[in-house]
Structure formats: C-alpha cells, structure tokens
Design a protein around this motif. Structure first.
Motif, PDB file in Angstrom:
ATOM      1  N   ILE A 533       0.830  -1.201   0.000  1.00  0.00           N
ATOM      2  CA  ILE A 533       0.000   0.000   0.000  1.00  0.00           C
ATOM      3  C   ILE A 533       0.866   1.253   0.000  1.00  0.00           C
ATOM      4  O   ILE A 533       0.626   2.196  -0.768  1.00  0.00           O
ATOM      5  CB  ILE A 533      -0.937   0.004   1.218  1.00  0.00           C
ATOM      6  CG1 ILE A 533      -2.038  -1.057   1.050  1.00  0.00           C
ATOM      7  CG2 ILE A 533      -1.552   1.383   1.423  1.00  0.00           C
ATOM      8  CD1 ILE A 533      -3.034  -0.749  -0.033  1.00  0.00           C
ATOM      9  N   ARG A 534       1.886   1.272   0.828  1.00  0.00           N
ATOM     10  CA  ARG A 534       2.749   2.458   0.887  1.00  0.00           C
ATOM     11  C   ARG A 534       3.522   2.658  -0.422  1.00  0.00           C
ATOM     12  O   ARG A 534       3.726   3.782  -0.871  1.00  0.00           O
ATOM     13  CB  ARG A 534       3.705   2.335   2.077  1.00  0.00           C
ATOM     14  CG  ARG A 534       3.035   2.604   3.424  1.00  0.00           C
ATOM     15  CD  ARG A 534       4.073   2.704   4.552  1.00  0.00           C
ATOM     16  NE  ARG A 534       3.482   3.276   5.748  1.00  0.00           N
ATOM     17  CZ  ARG A 534       2.877   2.576   6.715  1.00  0.00           C
ATOM     18  NH1 ARG A 534       2.790   1.260   6.592  1.00  0.00           N
ATOM     19  NH2 ARG A 534       2.368   3.184   7.775  1.00  0.00           N
ATOM     20  N   VAL A 535       3.956   1.564  -1.012  1.00  0.00           N
ATOM     21  CA  VAL A 535       4.647   1.665  -2.306  1.00  0.00           C
ATOM     22  C   VAL A 535       3.699   2.236  -3.361  1.00  0.00           C
ATOM     23  O   VAL A 535       4.052   3.145  -4.117  1.00  0.00           O
ATOM     24  CB  VAL A 535       5.170   0.280  -2.750  1.00  0.00           C
ATOM     25  CG1 VAL A 535       5.631   0.327  -4.198  1.00  0.00           C
ATOM     26  CG2 VAL A 535       6.322  -0.155  -1.847  1.00  0.00           C
ATOM     27  N   ALA A 536       2.469   1.707  -3.410  1.00  0.00           N
ATOM     28  CA  ALA A 536       1.501   2.178  -4.397  1.00  0.00           C
ATOM     29  C   ALA A 536       1.159   3.640  -4.172  1.00  0.00           C
ATOM     30  O   ALA A 536       0.985   4.416  -5.134  1.00  0.00           O
ATOM     31  CB  ALA A 536       0.232   1.327  -4.324  1.00  0.00           C
ATOM     32  N   GLN A 537       1.086   4.030  -2.911  1.00  0.00           N
ATOM     33  CA  GLN A 537       0.762   5.425  -2.584  1.00  0.00           C
ATOM     34  C   GLN A 537       1.848   6.359  -3.118  1.00  0.00           C
ATOM     35  O   GLN A 537       1.557   7.418  -3.680  1.00  0.00           O
ATOM     36  CB  GLN A 537       0.640   5.566  -1.063  1.00  0.00           C
ATOM     37  CG  GLN A 537       0.179   6.931  -0.599  1.00  0.00           C
ATOM     38  CD  GLN A 537       0.148   7.030   0.902  1.00  0.00           C
ATOM     39  OE1 GLN A 537       1.029   6.492   1.571  1.00  0.00           O
ATOM     40  NE2 GLN A 537      -0.853   7.706   1.442  1.00  0.00           N
ATOM     41  N   GLN A 538       3.103   5.947  -2.980  1.00  0.00           N
ATOM     42  CA  GLN A 538       4.191   6.810  -3.428  1.00  0.00           C
ATOM     43  C   GLN A 538       4.340   6.809  -4.946  1.00  0.00           C
ATOM     44  O   GLN A 538       4.593   7.841  -5.567  1.00  0.00           O
ATOM     45  CB  GLN A 538       5.512   6.376  -2.779  1.00  0.00           C
ATOM     46  CG  GLN A 538       6.672   7.306  -3.091  1.00  0.00           C
ATOM     47  CD  GLN A 538       7.819   7.139  -2.127  1.00  0.00           C
ATOM     48  OE1 GLN A 538       7.613   6.762  -0.974  1.00  0.00           O
ATOM     49  NE2 GLN A 538       9.021   7.438  -2.573  1.00  0.00           N
ATOM     50  N   VAL A 539       4.173   5.653  -5.558  1.00  0.00           N
ATOM     51  CA  VAL A 539       4.292   5.555  -7.021  1.00  0.00           C
ATOM     52  C   VAL A 539       3.121   6.255  -7.709  1.00  0.00           C
ATOM     53  O   VAL A 539       3.290   6.885  -8.762  1.00  0.00           O
ATOM     54  CB  VAL A 539       4.354   4.083  -7.454  1.00  0.00           C
ATOM     55  CG1 VAL A 539       4.240   3.941  -8.962  1.00  0.00           C
ATOM     56  CG2 VAL A 539       5.648   3.447  -6.965  1.00  0.00           C
ATOM     57  N   GLY A 540       1.950   6.147  -7.109  1.00  0.00           N
ATOM     58  CA  GLY A 540       0.742   6.720  -7.706  1.00  0.00           C
ATOM     59  C   GLY A 540      -0.096   5.644  -8.351  1.00  0.00           C
ATOM     60  O   GLY A 540       0.390   4.871  -9.176  1.00  0.00           O
ATOM     61  N   ILE A 541      -1.375   5.587  -7.978  1.00  0.00           N
ATOM     62  CA  ILE A 541      -2.228   4.504  -8.469  1.00  0.00           C
ATOM     63  C   ILE A 541      -2.449   4.606  -9.970  1.00  0.00           C
ATOM     64  O   ILE A 541      -2.598   3.585 -10.673  1.00  0.00           O
ATOM     65  CB  ILE A 541      -3.577   4.491  -7.698  1.00  0.00           C
ATOM     66  CG1 ILE A 541      -4.237   3.105  -7.827  1.00  0.00           C
ATOM     67  CG2 ILE A 541      -4.483   5.595  -8.181  1.00  0.00           C
ATOM     68  CD1 ILE A 541      -3.475   2.006  -7.154  1.00  0.00           C
ATOM     69  N   ASP A 542      -2.448   5.833 -10.520  1.00  0.00           N
ATOM     70  CA  ASP A 542      -2.606   5.975 -11.971  1.00  0.00           C
ATOM     71  C   ASP A 542      -1.437   5.347 -12.719  1.00  0.00           C
ATOM     72  O   ASP A 542      -1.616   4.774 -13.803  1.00  0.00           O
ATOM     73  CB  ASP A 542      -2.736   7.447 -12.335  1.00  0.00           C
ATOM     74  CG  ASP A 542      -4.068   8.046 -11.879  1.00  0.00           C
ATOM     75  OD1 ASP A 542      -5.016   7.261 -11.688  1.00  0.00           O
ATOM     76  OD2 ASP A 542      -4.139   9.272 -11.710  1.00  0.00           O
ATOM     77  N   THR A 543      -0.234   5.461 -12.141  1.00  0.00           N
ATOM     78  CA  THR A 543       0.943   4.836 -12.756  1.00  0.00           C
ATOM     79  C   THR A 543       0.790   3.321 -12.791  1.00  0.00           C
ATOM     80  O   THR A 543       1.159   2.660 -13.774  1.00  0.00           O
ATOM     81  CB  THR A 543       2.212   5.214 -11.966  1.00  0.00           C
ATOM     82  OG1 THR A 543       2.338   6.640 -11.957  1.00  0.00           O
ATOM     83  CG2 THR A 543       3.448   4.591 -12.578  1.00  0.00           C
TER      84      THR A 543
END
Length: 778
Positions: A533-543
């Motif tokens: 979750i934290r990785v996805a939050q930083q990368v951006g869900i649109d990415t």
C-alpha cells in the motif's frame, strides 16, 4: 397407292407435330430451370475439423456430417461398387440413360403411378442439388435437360466426386467418407470390397437398408451389389466369394469432440464464430490447427479435477447425490448403464446397508463395500475451522444411510466378491488453469472448470475475479521504474484510510502482524500488504493502472489503493498475458489458441502472428522474475520447490479466501491457476493460493517438466548483482546477520552499510505522497 400416300402424310405430320410438341415441351420446361454452373464451384455443407498442434483431432463442428475428399482418396473398389449399384453405364452415357428411362416408364405405367425413376448418377446430382425431391414428369423432364447440360460443363470424374461426397447414407452421414467412419470406423480409402458393397446399397433407401436398423435388408442389398460387380466383370469370382463370406463388424469411429479439453475446444469454436460466422463454422469444412498440446491438456484437466476434489473434501461432506425410498431401488439399478471399469473410475452407487465399519452398496448387478476409512474426511462442514482442527469421522453411520445415492471411486474389482470402493464427492468449488508458452504466445492447455457437461461457463476466459496478491508483481514492477529498488526500505506498520464518503479502510497483513522497516524484496517475497500500500501510494495509483494496461490487462482496474492488493478483476487468461512480460524480458504477448485456418480447398484463410507490446524495461522484468524466484525459495510459493528447477511464482488470496491463485513461470512455460466459487463466497479457513491453487499447479507442472531441459532466467546486460543487508538495505558488510544477493539496474545498487539514522535518505523509505487521493491517519 393413294392410301399409302395418305398414310405417309399422316406419319410425316405426326412426326412434325411430335417434334413441335417436343420443342414446345422443351422450351416450356427450360423456362425456369435453375442455373447449374454453381456445381463447378461445389461447396457442400462440410464438417469443420479442429486439430491439436501435432495434428491429432480435437473435435468437429457440423450440421451435416460430411468430409469432402477426392476420388483419389477413396478405395477404387468403393467407386466401382457405387457405379455398379446406381449407374454402371455412367462413363458411357451423356447424362441420361434412355433405355433405363424407358424401362422405368413401362413399370410406372403398369403400376399406375411413379414407382421407379431410372435416374443416372448425373441426374441424381441434379435432383439433390438443384431440384425438389418430388416425383413428377415435369421434374423428370427438367432433370433430363439439366443432366445433358451438366455433362457438357463438368467432367465425369467431377460429377462422380460431387455425387460420392453429397449423397446421404444414413446414420447422420453424408458422403462416403463420413459413412465409412460411421459404419466401420475407417476412412473411405480403407474400405474393403464387402464394406464398400454394403455402403453402395444404401442410397436407394438409407433408413430401410441400414445395417443398424435392418441388418437383413442391408445384407440383401450388399449381396445385390456384389452380384452386380461380378456380373459386370469388375471383380473375379474368388473376390465375390471372399466378400460374401467376410464378416462385417459395425462400429463408428469415435468422435473425439468434447473428450479432451472441452473448454479449449469451446473457446476455439467461439473465436471461429466471431471471425467467420456460424454458417461457415458449421458448414464450411474449415481445417483448424490450434496451439493445444494434447498431452499437456490431458494432464491439466486431471490436475484441476483432482485439486478441486481435494479442496472440497477438506471442508467436509456435502451430502448424498439424492436419497431413494426402498421402492425406487430397483428402478435406479435397472437404469444404470455401466461400461467397463478401471481402478480410479468414478460411479454412482446405492447404499443398501450401513454399519460403523462401512457401507454396503449396489450398482447395476454388482455390489461393493465402502469402508469407513475412506470416509474420514466426511464430517459436517464448518468453514470457520481449518481441516486439521475439525477432526475425522470414525463411524460410517454419521455419513450415509440406506437409500443414499453417493459417488465412489473404484479401488479394486473382484470377480465374485464385493468391489472395494472409496467415498467421493463432486466439488461445488470451481477452478481454471491456463498454461502457455510465454515466448510464442501459444496456449498449450486451458481448463475452464471441473466438468464441461455440468457447466459450460469458461472460467479461464469469462470469469472476472480478483487476483489478490497475484497482482503485486505488477505494482512492484511500476515501483522499480519510479525510484524504488529491490533494496528499498519501506515501513510495515498499521494504516487507516478514509475515503471521500468517510468510510474507513484498515488494510492488514495476512498474518495480522506488523514487521516495521522492511526490504522491498522481502515485502514481495512474503506478500506484505501494508508495504505494498505504501509503495503504491508513493508511485501513484494511476501509474500502476497504466502499467497494467501496458501489460495487456483488460479487466476492471478502479484507480484506488485497494487495487495494489488485487481488488481489480481479470480472467485467468488475461492475467497470464500480463505475466508473460516477466519471462519475456519486458514485452507482453497476447495468448493464442488458433494457429491457422484453411478452407477445404486448401486456401489459407488465417495464419496467426505474434501480437507483442512493450510493457517495461528488460532490467525491470528480470528483477521481478528474480524476486518471484525467491517467492518460491523463501516465500508463499515454497511448495513449488519440489520441482527442483528455476521457477518464479506468486500466490494470491482475496478476503475471506474467496479467490485463490498461483501464477508460476519459467522461461519456457507460464501457468496460472485460479480456484473459487462461481458465486463469490468464502471457500473455508486457510484456503489460500498456496493451499488451493498451488497444489494443482505443481501436479500439472511436475508431469510436464520432463519434456523441457532445465533453463534459468538470463539477466540482460544492464543488471548487476549485489549482496544486501536485510536490515538496512545497504551493501552487506562482513558482520551482516542476514543478507541477500539481489539484482539491480546498473547504477542503482545500494551504498555500503550505514547507520539506521540514514535510512530516511533512501528514496524508497519515504512514506509521503498520495495524500491527494486518500487521507492518511496514524
């Protein structure tokens, strides 16, 4: 003399009148004659044949069971037999046998109606393909005119080829090839004289002379044809005697349709209909070559069935198939149609008696014993308990009672004693398996459920299901291209999210434990939800959504953080497509079931090409593959180590064990397995990807792996390996307690080990970002 002249005048007048009447009759009859030139482009309704990649037949699609073959593919005696029976002067007349018509006319006059036709083979072709089957003099006249015309337009061999492929011979068989398969289980080129004579006797009245319905009449017609062949001098007396005395064994060539890989065959049928339409598929005589490896498919079908049965058994007894009153016992037993049985075969049996030690059963005219030892799993279902917590059954009376109809498998067949049987249960849980060559895109095996005849819904291609953690490699691949490395440190700690409607979401790890600062490598290997979750939050869900699309995913991807944990919905086949990018080095390839389609005339209608798209850098693909190998060596996919080969994979389990996945691959073979109920509901405690899906994957792969040489994943030139401290994410020093050799894109490898106060300097350790999507509450 004068009388003679008058008589001659009347004769001449009569001739002129007859000629005029004949001409008039001809012009009257030919006014609405159908065109016959289409016969030169003979295109009858033909069965479509579907083959596996090695040429073995998977099945047929047809409305009329007809297989077009030239005269050269029929045994010569077959051609002679039909000519002897139907038109011995075929190669001498010009389409019409006038003496034959005269003889038929006399018989019809005597009978006071039309009882005999006297048609040649040419006329029969005209009648069956251009005219109505009615018996009338008008139709006969039209038939004669068209026959003469057709003989000027087509060669004798062409007309005979049309006839022998068009003719209906009973038993749903059209043409001699289909009839040879249907009556004798051979091809037309293999027919003996005796067999050919029997088939040649059928056109007169296929149902009347059928060897299945009227064997005596069929024999009479066969002898008639053999006698005609002898009398015409087309066979010798010795050949005649041998054929008369040859015993005929009837039996249809087994239709392989829907026997092996029925879900695969159905998907091929659906794709063909989408491409060519139903009329072409069911009557166009297409020759279809698929990518299926039949050996793979047989193994995959059995592995899925076995795995689903085991999954169902783990959670107890669902009850008998049905229960009968005593009065219904004999009716059930009489209705059973039992063929030859082998150990392992399943059948339904009737319980007639039960003791603590087991049950006595009947089936057909036989009996058997089902010992209580085979019922140990058949407890009352309790989805909240793990199988090992639920105990075992030791009293058969708690499972079945007299009158129950149950499934059993054969353990041992005894001559004059009751058979030894094992209690079985058809699963209600379903599953799917897809196996493909990731380099070529060929789908080698595809299973869409437990039993095609129970449900034709193809879960491999039609079921949109949540992949759970099987989606995480896609998330982590996007992270590697956006500042993270395998050595990044990310916090594994509680998080609570509040969406725009005020609803709270508190994701947890499967174990319910939080591990603090965690290596990205470990987060993927151990499937840590909070790190993801934290990785996805930083990368951006649109990415992440864009990465999924680049990989070929066409399912549901809602742009919220739960997507990172696998809340999207995809078919197993589509998820396999996404995973091809890892063993392929960054490009994804579209799975392919159909390799080629050829018309019955040899025209190439379709030839498959590889549909490849760029998805990620080759370094990223290799790093994910390497980390997924560690999932097998040290993580949730550890059972796959039994293969003893380089294998990468990822388990997936959704909330309450509603969906279980294992996606596993090597450079040469990618296989995905899904297990779950059609109507989404929990399968039972601990029915995870590792427990429900992975054993099916292992069962299949362990049997096909010997066909491939051992092959490891090859690193692209831009990869460097470094030994990393598991605690700090830095290069491991000599005193590191735990360290891993990890791959990095050249230039991104970590620095030498440093103190914990420097951890926040690592880009991957940041927990900021993504606040615009959801409010983060600690």
């Amino acid at each position: 003399m004068k009388v003679l002249k008058i008589f001659l005048a009347f004769i001449v007048l009569g001739v002129f009148l007859a000629a005029g009447a004949g001409v008039g009759l001809y012009y009257w009859a030919q006014e609405d004659l159908p065109g016959f030139t289409k016969l030169s482009d003979y295109s009858p309704a033909l069965a479509t044949t579907v083959r596996a990649r090695d040429g073995r037949i998977l099945g047929y699609f047809y409305r009329e069971k007809r297989f077009l073959i030239p005269l050269s593919m029929m045994s010569p005696i077959t051609v002679k037999a039909f000519l002897a029976a139907e038109d011995s002067g075929f190669y001498q007349h010009e389409g019409v046998d006038l003496p034959g018509i005269f003889r038929a006319a006399v018989k019809n006059f005597i009978a006071g109606g039309i009882v005999q036709g006297g048609s040649t083979i040419t006329q029969q072709v005209i009648k069956s393909m251009l005219l109505t089957p009615e018996r009338s003099y008008e139709r006969k006249l039209k038939e004669v005119i068209l026959a003469y015309r057709l003989e000027k337009y087509l060669s004798k061999d062409e007309i005979l080829t049309i006839y022998l492929n068009q003719i209906y011979l009973g038993a749903k068989a059209y043409g001699v090839e289909a009839a040879a398969r249907e009556y004798f289980g051979v091809n037309a080129s293999q027919l003996s004289l005796a067999q050919a004579a029997l088939l040649a006797g059928l056109p007169k009245a296929p149902s009347r002379y059928s060897p299945y319905g009227n064997p005596e009449r069929a024999r009479e017609r066969q002898l008639y044809v053999l006698a005609r062949l002898r009398d015409l001098g087309w066979i010798a007396g010795t050949e005649y005697e041998a054929a008369v005395n040859e015993p005929l064994v009837y039996g249809a060539q087994e239709d392989p349709s829907w026997k092996v890989g029925p879900y695969y065959l159905e998907e091929v049928r659906r794709q063909l209909v989408d491409r060519y339409g139903e009329d072409m598929v069911y009557g166009g005589g297409l020759q279809v070559r698929t990518a299926m490896d039949m050996d793979h498919q047989i193994i995959a079908d059995q592995a899925l069935r076995t795995g689903l049965v085991e999954t169902a058994k783990r959670h107890g007894w669902q009850g008998p198939v049905k229960h009968l009153d005593v009065g219904g016992y004999e009716e059930f037993l009489d209705a059973q149609q039992l063929g030859e049985s082998s150990p392992g075969d399943w059948m339904q049996v009737l319980v007639t008696g039960v003791e603590k030690a087991g049950a006595t059963v009947r089936f057909g005219d036989k009996s058997g014993i089902v010992p209580v030892a085979s019922m140990s799993w058949a407890r009352v279902p309790n989805p909240k308990l793990a199988p090992e917590e639920a105990g075992k059954v030791s009293d058969a009376r708690k499972v079945v009672k007299p009158g129950d109809v149950i499934w059993v498998s054969v353990e041992e067949m005894l001559e004059d004693k009751p058979w030894k049987l094992q209690l079985e249960q058809e699963p209600k849980v379903e599953g799917a398996l897809v196996s493909m060559d990731p380099q070529s895109g060929e789908v080698l095996a595809l299973c869409g459920g437990y039993d095609f005849f129970r449900s034709q819904f193809n879960r491999a291609t039609q079921a949109l299901r949540q992949p759970g953690s099987a989606f995480k490699p896609i998330v982590y691949s996007a992270a590697l291209d956006n500042g993270f490395t395998a050595a990044s440190i990310v916090l594994d700690a509680p998080i609570v999210y509040q969406d725009g409607s005020g609803e709270m979401w508190k994701p947890e790890n499967f174990e319910g434990i939080f591990y603090g600062p965690t290596l990205l490598r470990t987060a993927l290997v151990k499937s840590r939800n909070l790190v993801t979750i934290r990785v996805a939050q930083q990368v951006g869900i649109d990415t992440i959504v864009e990465r999924g699309k680049a990989l070929g995913l066409t399912g549901v991807m809602e742009p919220n953080l739960s997507l990172a944990l696998g809340s999207g919905q995809f078919t197993p086949l589509n998820l396999c497509q996404a995973y091809t990018a890892f063993p392929r080095g960054g490009t994804s390839i579209k799975p392919r079931l159909i390799e080629s389609v050829v018309s019955p005339w040899g025209e190439q209608l379709f030839s498959a090409t590889q549909e490849v798209s760029e998805a990620m850098p080759p370094e990223t693909a290799y790093i994910i593959s390497h980390l997924l190998q560690q999932v097998v060596q040290h993580g949730t996919g550890a059972r796959a180590k039994v293969l003893g080969r380089p294998v990468a994979g990822k388990t997936g389990t959704t909330n309450d064990e509603q969906d279980a996945w294992f996606m596993g691959f090597s450079p040469y073979l990618l296989t995905g397995v899904w297990v779950g109920y059609d109507q989404v509901r929990p399968m039972g405690k601990y029915e995870t990807g590792a427990r429900s899906a992975l054993p099916i994957w292992i069962d299949y792969r362990s049997k096909v792996e010997p066909n491939y040489p051992v092959q490891d994943f090859q690193a692209p030139p831009g990869i460097v390996m470094a030994r990393v401290d598991a605690r700090t994410g830095r290069l491991a020093g000599p005193g590191a307690v735990e360290a891993y050799m990890l791959p990095f894109q050249n230039g991104t490898e970590p620095l030498p080990s440093a103190g914990l106060d420097e951890l926040d300097a690592d880009p991957g350790s940041s927990n900021a970002g993504g606040e615009s999507l959801l409010k983060q509450i600690f």
